[in-house]
Design a protein around this motif. Sequence first.
Motif, PDB file in Angstrom:
ATOM      1  N   PHE A   1     -15.162   0.895   0.646  1.00 26.86           N
ATOM      2  CA  PHE A   1     -15.351   1.770   1.806  1.00 26.86           C
ATOM      3  C   PHE A   1     -14.238   2.820   1.863  1.00 26.86           C
ATOM      4  O   PHE A   1     -13.109   2.565   1.446  1.00 26.86           O
ATOM      5  N   LEU A   2     -14.586   3.970   2.421  1.00 24.38           N
ATOM      6  CA  LEU A   2     -13.620   5.017   2.718  1.00 24.38           C
ATOM      7  C   LEU A   2     -13.214   4.852   4.176  1.00 24.38           C
ATOM      8  O   LEU A   2     -14.068   4.814   5.064  1.00 24.38           O
ATOM      9  N   ILE A   3     -11.909   4.767   4.427  1.00 27.81           N
ATOM     10  CA  ILE A   3     -11.415   4.451   5.770  1.00 27.81           C
ATOM     11  C   ILE A   3     -10.506   5.557   6.273  1.00 27.81           C
ATOM     12  O   ILE A   3      -9.594   6.002   5.555  1.00 27.81           O
ATOM     13  N   ASP A   4     -10.761   5.996   7.484  1.00 27.83           N
ATOM     14  CA  ASP A   4      -9.876   6.933   8.179  1.00 27.83           C
ATOM     15  C   ASP A   4      -8.655   6.144   8.637  1.00 27.83           C
ATOM     16  O   ASP A   4      -8.769   5.218   9.441  1.00 27.83           O
ATOM     17  N   MET A   5      -7.488   6.501   8.135  1.00 29.05           N
ATOM     18  CA  MET A   5      -6.274   5.751   8.458  1.00 29.05           C
ATOM     19  C   MET A   5      -5.823   5.961   9.902  1.00 29.05           C
ATOM     20  O   MET A   5      -4.897   5.299  10.364  1.00 29.05           O
ATOM     21  N   ARG A   6      -6.479   6.875  10.628  1.00 30.32           N
ATOM     22  CA  ARG A   6      -6.171   7.078  12.042  1.00 30.32           C
ATOM     23  C   ARG A   6      -7.196   6.397  12.947  1.00 30.32           C
ATOM     24  O   ARG A   6      -7.138   6.543  14.173  1.00 30.32           O
ATOM     25  N   ALA A   7      -8.127   5.658  12.345  1.00 28.30           N
ATOM     26  CA  ALA A   7      -9.184   5.023  13.125  1.00 28.30           C
ATOM     27  C   ALA A   7      -8.620   3.886  13.976  1.00 28.30           C
ATOM     28  O   ALA A   7      -7.580   3.287  13.658  1.00 28.30           O
ATOM     29  N   ALA A   8      -9.321   3.583  15.063  1.00 33.62           N
ATOM     30  CA  ALA A   8      -8.931   2.462  15.908  1.00 33.62           C
ATOM     31  C   ALA A   8      -8.971   1.178  15.090  1.00 33.62           C
ATOM     32  O   ALA A   8      -9.914   0.929  14.349  1.00 33.62           O
ATOM     33  N   GLY A   9      -7.932   0.368  15.255  1.00 30.57           N
ATOM     34  CA  GLY A   9      -7.873  -0.898  14.548  1.00 30.57           C
ATOM     35  C   GLY A   9      -7.076  -0.858  13.260  1.00 30.57           C
ATOM     36  O   GLY A   9      -6.854  -1.907  12.650  1.00 30.57           O
ATOM     37  N   VAL A  10      -6.632   0.322  12.832  1.00 28.58           N
ATOM     38  CA  VAL A  10      -5.811   0.445  11.623  1.00 28.58           C
ATOM     39  C   VAL A  10      -4.341   0.506  12.039  1.00 28.58           C
ATOM     40  O   VAL A  10      -3.937   1.392  12.792  1.00 28.58           O
ATOM     41  N   GLN A  11      -3.555  -0.430  11.572  1.00 33.43           N
ATOM     42  CA  GLN A  11      -2.120  -0.452  11.874  1.00 33.43           C
ATOM     43  C   GLN A  11      -1.324  -0.513  10.578  1.00 33.43           C
ATOM     44  O   GLN A  11      -1.598  -1.353   9.715  1.00 33.43           O
ATOM     45  N   VAL A  12      -0.352   0.379  10.437  1.00 33.29           N
ATOM     46  CA  VAL A  12       0.472   0.479   9.225  1.00 33.29           C
ATOM     47  C   VAL A  12       1.911   0.093   9.566  1.00 33.29           C
ATOM     48  O   VAL A  12       2.491   0.622  10.522  1.00 33.29           O
ATOM     49  N   ARG A  13       2.476  -0.830   8.776  1.00 26.36           N
ATOM     50  CA  ARG A  13       3.866  -1.234   8.961  1.00 26.36           C
ATOM     51  C   ARG A  13       4.610  -1.058   7.645  1.00 26.36           C
ATOM     52  O   ARG A  13       4.151  -1.533   6.595  1.00 26.36           O
ATOM     53  N   PRO A  14       5.755  -0.396   7.663  1.00 25.95           N
ATOM     54  CA  PRO A  14       6.492  -0.155   6.415  1.00 25.95           C
ATOM     55  C   PRO A  14       7.092  -1.423   5.837  1.00 25.95           C
ATOM     56  O   PRO A  14       7.465  -2.342   6.569  1.00 25.95           O
ATOM     57  N   LEU A  15       7.178  -1.476   4.530  1.00 26.57           N
ATOM     58  CA  LEU A  15       7.863  -2.553   3.810  1.00 26.57           C
ATOM     59  C   LEU A  15       9.039  -1.924   3.064  1.00 26.57           C
ATOM     60  O   LEU A  15       8.843  -1.025   2.245  1.00 26.57           O
ATOM     61  N   ARG A  16      10.248  -2.394   3.337  1.00 26.47           N
ATOM     62  CA  ARG A  16      11.425  -1.819   2.694  1.00 26.47           C
ATOM     63  C   ARG A  16      11.673  -2.517   1.359  1.00 26.47           C
ATOM     64  O   ARG A  16      11.602  -3.736   1.256  1.00 26.47           O
ATOM     65  N   ASP A  17      11.948  -1.713   0.322  1.00 29.89           N
ATOM     66  CA  ASP A  17      12.127  -2.283  -1.009  1.00 29.89           C
ATOM     67  C   ASP A  17      13.608  -2.382  -1.377  1.00 29.89           C
ATOM     68  O   ASP A  17      14.485  -2.107  -0.558  1.00 29.89           O
ATOM     69  N   LEU A  18      13.869  -2.762  -2.632  1.00 28.98           N
ATOM     70  CA  LEU A  18      15.244  -2.948  -3.090  1.00 28.98           C
ATOM     71  C   LEU A  18      16.105  -1.700  -2.931  1.00 28.98           C
ATOM     72  O   LEU A  18      17.311  -1.784  -2.725  1.00 28.98           O
TER      73      LEU A  18
ATOM     74  N   THR B   1       0.839  -1.196   0.000  1.00 24.57           N
ATOM     75  CA  THR B   1       0.000   0.000   0.000  1.00 24.57           C
ATOM     76  C   THR B   1       0.875   1.247   0.000  1.00 24.57           C
ATOM     77  O   THR B   1       1.386   1.659   1.047  1.00 24.57           O
ATOM     78  N   SER B   2       1.038   1.851  -1.152  1.00 22.21           N
ATOM     79  CA  SER B   2       1.866   3.048  -1.271  1.00 22.21           C
ATOM     80  C   SER B   2       1.264   4.192  -0.466  1.00 22.21           C
ATOM     81  O   SER B   2       0.047   4.416  -0.485  1.00 22.21           O
ATOM     82  N   LEU B   3       2.131   4.899   0.254  1.00 23.57           N
ATOM     83  CA  LEU B   3       1.794   6.110   1.010  1.00 23.57           C
ATOM     84  C   LEU B   3       0.873   5.874   2.199  1.00 23.57           C
ATOM     85  O   LEU B   3       0.394   6.834   2.798  1.00 23.57           O
ATOM     86  N   ALA B   4       0.629   4.616   2.580  1.00 26.53           N
ATOM     87  CA  ALA B   4      -0.239   4.381   3.732  1.00 26.53           C
ATOM     88  C   ALA B   4       0.301   5.040   4.992  1.00 26.53           C
ATOM     89  O   ALA B   4      -0.465   5.432   5.878  1.00 26.53           O
ATOM     90  N   HIS B   5       1.631   5.176   5.083  1.00 30.16           N
ATOM     91  CA  HIS B   5       2.246   5.754   6.283  1.00 30.16           C
ATOM     92  C   HIS B   5       2.030   7.256   6.383  1.00 30.16           C
ATOM     93  O   HIS B   5       2.192   7.841   7.462  1.00 30.16           O
ATOM     94  N   THR B   6       1.660   7.915   5.283  1.00 25.93           N
ATOM     95  CA  THR B   6       1.396   9.355   5.319  1.00 25.93           C
ATOM     96  C   THR B   6      -0.057   9.675   4.998  1.00 25.93           C
ATOM     97  O   THR B   6      -0.470  10.833   5.116  1.00 25.93           O
ATOM     98  N   ALA B   7      -0.840   8.678   4.599  1.00 23.03           N
ATOM     99  CA  ALA B   7      -2.204   8.932   4.133  1.00 23.03           C
ATOM    100  C   ALA B   7      -3.143   9.256   5.295  1.00 23.03           C
ATOM    101  O   ALA B   7      -3.056   8.677   6.379  1.00 23.03           O
ATOM    102  N   ARG B   8      -4.046  10.193   5.036  1.00 22.59           N
ATOM    103  CA  ARG B   8      -5.105  10.521   5.997  1.00 22.59           C
ATOM    104  C   ARG B   8      -6.301   9.597   5.816  1.00 22.59           C
ATOM    105  O   ARG B   8      -6.986   9.248   6.789  1.00 22.59           O
ATOM    106  N   PHE B   9      -6.565   9.197   4.570  1.00 23.86           N
ATOM    107  CA  PHE B   9      -7.678   8.309   4.275  1.00 23.86           C
ATOM    108  C   PHE B   9      -7.243   7.240   3.283  1.00 23.86           C
ATOM    109  O   PHE B   9      -6.266   7.415   2.562  1.00 23.86           O
ATOM    110  N   GLY B  10      -8.004   6.155   3.258  1.00 22.15           N
ATOM    111  CA  GLY B  10      -7.768   5.098   2.284  1.00 22.15           C
ATOM    112  C   GLY B  10      -9.076   4.634   1.695  1.00 22.15           C
ATOM    113  O   GLY B  10     -10.134   4.731   2.325  1.00 22.15           O
ATOM    114  N   LEU B  11      -9.018   4.137   0.470  1.00 20.54           N
ATOM    115  CA  LEU B  11     -10.188   3.556  -0.164  1.00 20.54           C
ATOM    116  C   LEU B  11      -9.967   2.054  -0.223  1.00 20.54           C
ATOM    117  O   LEU B  11      -9.043   1.585  -0.896  1.00 20.54           O
ATOM    118  N   ALA B  12     -10.773   1.309   0.516  1.00 17.07           N
ATOM    119  CA  ALA B  12     -10.572  -0.124   0.689  1.00 17.07           C
ATOM    120  C   ALA B  12     -11.623  -0.924  -0.060  1.00 17.07           C
ATOM    121  O   ALA B  12     -12.802  -0.557  -0.087  1.00 17.07           O
TER     122      ALA B  12
END
Length: 386
Positions: free
Chosen positions: A172-189, A144-155
């Motif tokens: 659904f439109l999801i508030d990325m700061r809502a309870a139950g939403v956890q974002v973990r970075p994935l490091r690329d090449l 999920t690109s930009l999930a770590h900076t996004a205010r909202f997501g479309l799921a």
Amino acid sequence: MNEDELRRRVAGFIRDTDGADRAAALGAQFDAGLAWVHHPAGAGGLGLGPDRQAEVDALLAAAGRLESWERNPMGIGMVAPALMAHGTPAQRALLRPIFTAEHIWCQLFSEPGAGSDIAGLATRAVRDDRHGVGWVVDGQKTWTSLAHTARFGLALTRTNPGAPKHAGLTAFLIDMRAAGVQVRPLRDLTGGAHFNEVFLDGVRLGDDARLGDIGGGWAVATTMLASERAAIGGSVGERGSGAIALAVGTWRRTGSDPDRRVELTRLWVEAEVLRLSALRDQRTRAEGGPGPGASGLKLRRALLEQRIARFAMELLGPAGLVYDADAVRAVGPAPDDPVWTWLQSQAYTIAGGTSDVMRTIIGERLLRLPKEPGLPRDTPWAQIPR
């Protein structure tokens, strides 16, 4: 609105926002109907034909006021078209902060068990009316690109496992700061981490967060994916710009190897042909919106830019074996570095739909070839092996 009237409107906007900060100027552009002129008044547009946006952009570019959609790529390139096509009036009010980039968005589609087969996703949304009409979402998304900076997501979620996989989806439109939403970075090449995995654990949503009909998620998804592929494949820069500019610059800096001049020339010609094809596609899309032809442009751009990136890296010789991933982690992307560009280019044939998916779309929808073998389309999702 004729050409002179549109010119006067653009000139007035430029004059009235001279010296304004970026966010204020972008907000004024939206309010003036110059964000997306094909949208209706009040939604960033003027109710004009989509081909008229090119006139506006040319005038803004001439004044040094044309902003790149890359300030909010998912929001502007994918979510905005979906909101216009499927959103309620209240949801369309989100268009303004999307255009100004006050609200960064991400796309919550891909999953560990359903990458390019988006319709096979397993994230569940279950009705929960105990506290009013609402939903509870559980699942995992990835890449999920930009999930770590996004205010909202479309799921995209599964609301009916007993329906065929394309029919049982709801967006659904999801508030990325809502309870139950956890974002973990994935490091690329490259050493960077611009995409992520997202865990949705009991995320509660009101029914007003639903975009489109229950079971109508695939229509939302196709709107977004077509717009994404059109944005990736149909973006048009100046002649000789982009990846080929890096290759030419690298060739000059490394001694202008005469033995590779022909190869560079061929790549430059191919890049220019692709650019002109994208210009032609822009006119086609202005008349009828993005279609399956966008998949062809996306495929061609991904493959060509990988070849160009490899050429530029090979020009470095032994220096092409040296790469400082720690510096990228510290300061961010290094698009002027041929090695970084080559590493980054490996994702081009995956992001936005894999090249094999693009070939399938071209074969089935443009060339009208027989569909690939598989389970009947009406097979319930719950009966599909996973």
